[in-house]
Design a protein around this motif. Structure first.
Motif, PDB file in Angstrom:
ATOM      1  N   UNK A   1      -6.023  -8.412 -42.575  1.00  0.00           N
ATOM      2  CA  UNK A   1      -5.158  -7.758 -43.558  1.00  0.00           C
ATOM      3  C   UNK A   1      -4.486  -8.783 -44.461  1.00  0.00           C
ATOM      4  N   UNK A   2      -4.007  -9.876 -43.863  1.00  0.00           N
ATOM      5  CA  UNK A   2      -3.375 -10.937 -44.662  1.00  0.00           C
ATOM      6  C   UNK A   2      -4.345 -11.498 -45.703  1.00  0.00           C
TER       7      UNK A   2
ATOM      8  N   UNK B   1       9.312  -2.130 -51.104  1.00  0.00           N
ATOM      9  CA  UNK B   1       8.749  -2.928 -50.019  1.00  0.00           C
ATOM     10  C   UNK B   1       9.452  -2.554 -48.709  1.00  0.00           C
ATOM     11  N   UNK B   2       8.941  -1.560 -47.986  1.00  0.00           N
ATOM     12  CA  UNK B   2       9.548  -1.179 -46.707  1.00  0.00           C
ATOM     13  C   UNK B   2       9.064  -2.060 -45.563  1.00  0.00           C
ATOM     14  N   UNK B   3       8.799  -3.325 -45.865  1.00  0.00           N
ATOM     15  CA  UNK B   3       8.180  -4.215 -44.876  1.00  0.00           C
ATOM     16  C   UNK B   3       9.040  -4.412 -43.632  1.00  0.00           C
ATOM     17  N   UNK B   4      10.350  -4.533 -43.812  1.00  0.00           N
ATOM     18  CA  UNK B   4      11.215  -4.778 -42.656  1.00  0.00           C
ATOM     19  C   UNK B   4      11.246  -3.586 -41.704  1.00  0.00           C
TER      20      UNK B   4
ATOM     21  N   UNK C   1       6.540 -10.046 -46.726  1.00  0.00           N
ATOM     22  CA  UNK C   1       5.582 -10.347 -47.787  1.00  0.00           C
ATOM     23  C   UNK C   1       5.760  -9.523 -49.035  1.00  0.00           C
ATOM     24  N   UNK C   2       5.153 -10.012 -50.126  1.00  0.00           N
ATOM     25  CA  UNK C   2       5.106  -9.399 -51.456  1.00  0.00           C
ATOM     26  C   UNK C   2       6.435  -9.423 -52.201  1.00  0.00           C
ATOM     27  N   UNK C   3       7.434 -10.152 -51.682  1.00  0.00           N
ATOM     28  CA  UNK C   3       8.642 -10.368 -52.485  1.00  0.00           C
ATOM     29  C   UNK C   3       8.278 -11.150 -53.750  1.00  0.00           C
ATOM     30  N   UNK C   4       7.260 -11.988 -53.638  1.00  0.00           N
ATOM     31  CA  UNK C   4       6.738 -12.710 -54.798  1.00  0.00           C
ATOM     32  C   UNK C   4       6.444 -11.752 -55.944  1.00  0.00           C
TER      33      UNK C   4
ATOM     34  N   UNK D   1       3.314 -15.173 -46.332  1.00  0.00           N
ATOM     35  CA  UNK D   1       2.440 -14.706 -45.265  1.00  0.00           C
ATOM     36  C   UNK D   1       2.611 -15.517 -43.978  1.00  0.00           C
ATOM     37  N   UNK D   2       3.006 -16.764 -44.117  1.00  0.00           N
ATOM     38  CA  UNK D   2       3.251 -17.571 -42.923  1.00  0.00           C
ATOM     39  C   UNK D   2       4.360 -16.984 -42.064  1.00  0.00           C
ATOM     40  N   UNK D   3       5.377 -16.413 -42.686  1.00  0.00           N
ATOM     41  CA  UNK D   3       6.473 -15.799 -41.942  1.00  0.00           C
ATOM     42  C   UNK D   3       6.048 -14.457 -41.341  1.00  0.00           C
ATOM     43  N   UNK D   4       5.138 -13.763 -42.015  1.00  0.00           N
ATOM     44  CA  UNK D   4       4.576 -12.540 -41.442  1.00  0.00           C
ATOM     45  C   UNK D   4       3.869 -12.853 -40.131  1.00  0.00           C
TER      46      UNK D   4
END
Length: 253
Positions: free
Chosen positions: A79-80, A129-132, A138-141, A224-227
Motif C-alpha cells: 500500500x505504501x 485526512x482521517x489517518x489518525x 501520511x499525505x500531510x505533504x 511514510x517512514x513514520x507510518x
C-alpha cells in the motif's frame, strides 16, 4: 470494477477509478491507477488528463480490510509503495491533470488531488485526512498543497474534513458545481487546457514542477517512514482494529 480509461475528445484522456463500495483502493488498484496515468501522459496526442471516479465518492484511501487480513507487513509495504507510485504518477504526468472530485476525498484521495494540477469539485465534496483514526500517517505533504499550514495541522490532528467551498475560498479548488454537472465542468476545464500547443503545455508542466518549493516525492516518503514505525510498534493495528470494530465506513468520516 477497477481502473478504466476513455478519450471523449481530442487531446483529453479520462482515467476513472471504480472500486465499490467506497473506492478504498487495494494495493493493485494504486498500481493500476499509476500505470493508467503514466500511459496517458506519454501519449503525444494527449494534452490533458482528467482523473475521475465512479460511485459514491472520489476516494476513501487504502483498503483497510486488506491490511487487516495480512498480519505481516506485505500488504502495508504494498500500500505504501502503491500510493507513492500513484501520487507520483499524477504529479509527474507529462501533461496537466484535472481531478474531478465528487463526494468524499479522504486519505489517499488527498494524495491524488494534492498532486493534481487543478481540481473541480461537486458541492457535496469533502476533503480530509482521517489517518489518525485509521492507525496510519501520511499525505500531510499533499494536504499542505490544498490549505494553509495551520489549517492543515488542525485538520490532520482532528481528522476533520473541509468542504469543496472552503477549499475554493483558499484557491485550491478551481470550481464548485452541483454533482450532476461535475463531469461536464471537469471536461470544460480540460478542453480549455487541451487547446494549447501540445509541446508547449508539456514544457509548461515540467517548468512548473521544477519551481515547486517542496519535493513532494521526498516529503511524502519521509512521512511514510513514520507510518511504518507506527505499524512496527503495534499502535497502528490497535487503532485500526478499534476503527473496524466501530462498524464505521471509510466514507463516513
Amino acid at each position: 470494477m477497477g481502473v478504466s480509461t476513455a478519450s471523449p475528445e481530442k487531446g483529453i484522456h479520462v482515467v476513472t477509478v471504480d472500486f465499490p463500495p467506497v473506492n478504498a483502493l487495494p494495493v493493485r488498484g494504486w498500481y493500476e491507477l499509476a500505470d493508467a496515468v503514466r500511459v496517458a501522459g506519454r501519449d503525444p496526442e494527449v494534452r490533458c488528463v482528467v482523473l475521475a471516479a465512479a460511485g459514491r465518492g472520489f476516494n476513501a484511501g487504502v483498503d483497510i480490510k486488506e491490511l487487516q487480513r495480512d498480519r505481516g507487513h506485505t500488504a502495508l509495504i504494498g500500500a505504501n509503495r502503491g500510493c507513492y507510485e500513484a501520487f507520483a504518477a499524477v504529479y509527474e504526468c507529462e501533461v496537466p491533470v484535472v481531478a474531478a472530485v465528487g463526494g468524499f476525498c479522504l486519505g489517499g484521495g488527498i494524495g491524488l488531488v494534492g498532486n493534481a494540477d487543478a481540481i473541480v469539485a461537486s458541492d457535496d465534496a469533502v476533503f480530509g485526512l482521517p489517518e489518525l483514526d485509521r492507525g496510519a500517517l501520511g499525505a500531510a505533504t499533499h494536504l499542505a498543497r490544498l490549505v494553509p499550514q495551520h489549517l492543515m495541522r488542525a485538520l490532520y490532528y482532528t481528522s476533520r474534513t473541509a468542504t469543496a467551498q472552503e477549499l475554493h475560498t483558499h484557491g485550491s479548488v478551481w470550481k464548485v458545481v452541483p454533482r450532476a454537472e461535475l463531469a461536464a465542468a471537469a471536461l470544460e476545464l480540460a478542453r480549455e487546457i487541451a487547446r494549447k500547443d501540445g509541446t508547449l503545455i508539456r514544457l509548461a508542466k515540467a517548468a512548473i514542477n521544477g519551481i515547486d518549493p517542496v519535493d513532494v516525492r521526498r516529503s511524502y516518503r519521509f512521512e511514510q517512514g513514520f507510518t511504518f514505525e507506527a505499524n512496527l510498534s503495534g499502535v497502528a493495528d490497535r487503532v485500526r482494529d478499534t476503527f473496524a470494530a466501530s462498524g464505521t465506513e471509510e466514507a463516513d468520516r
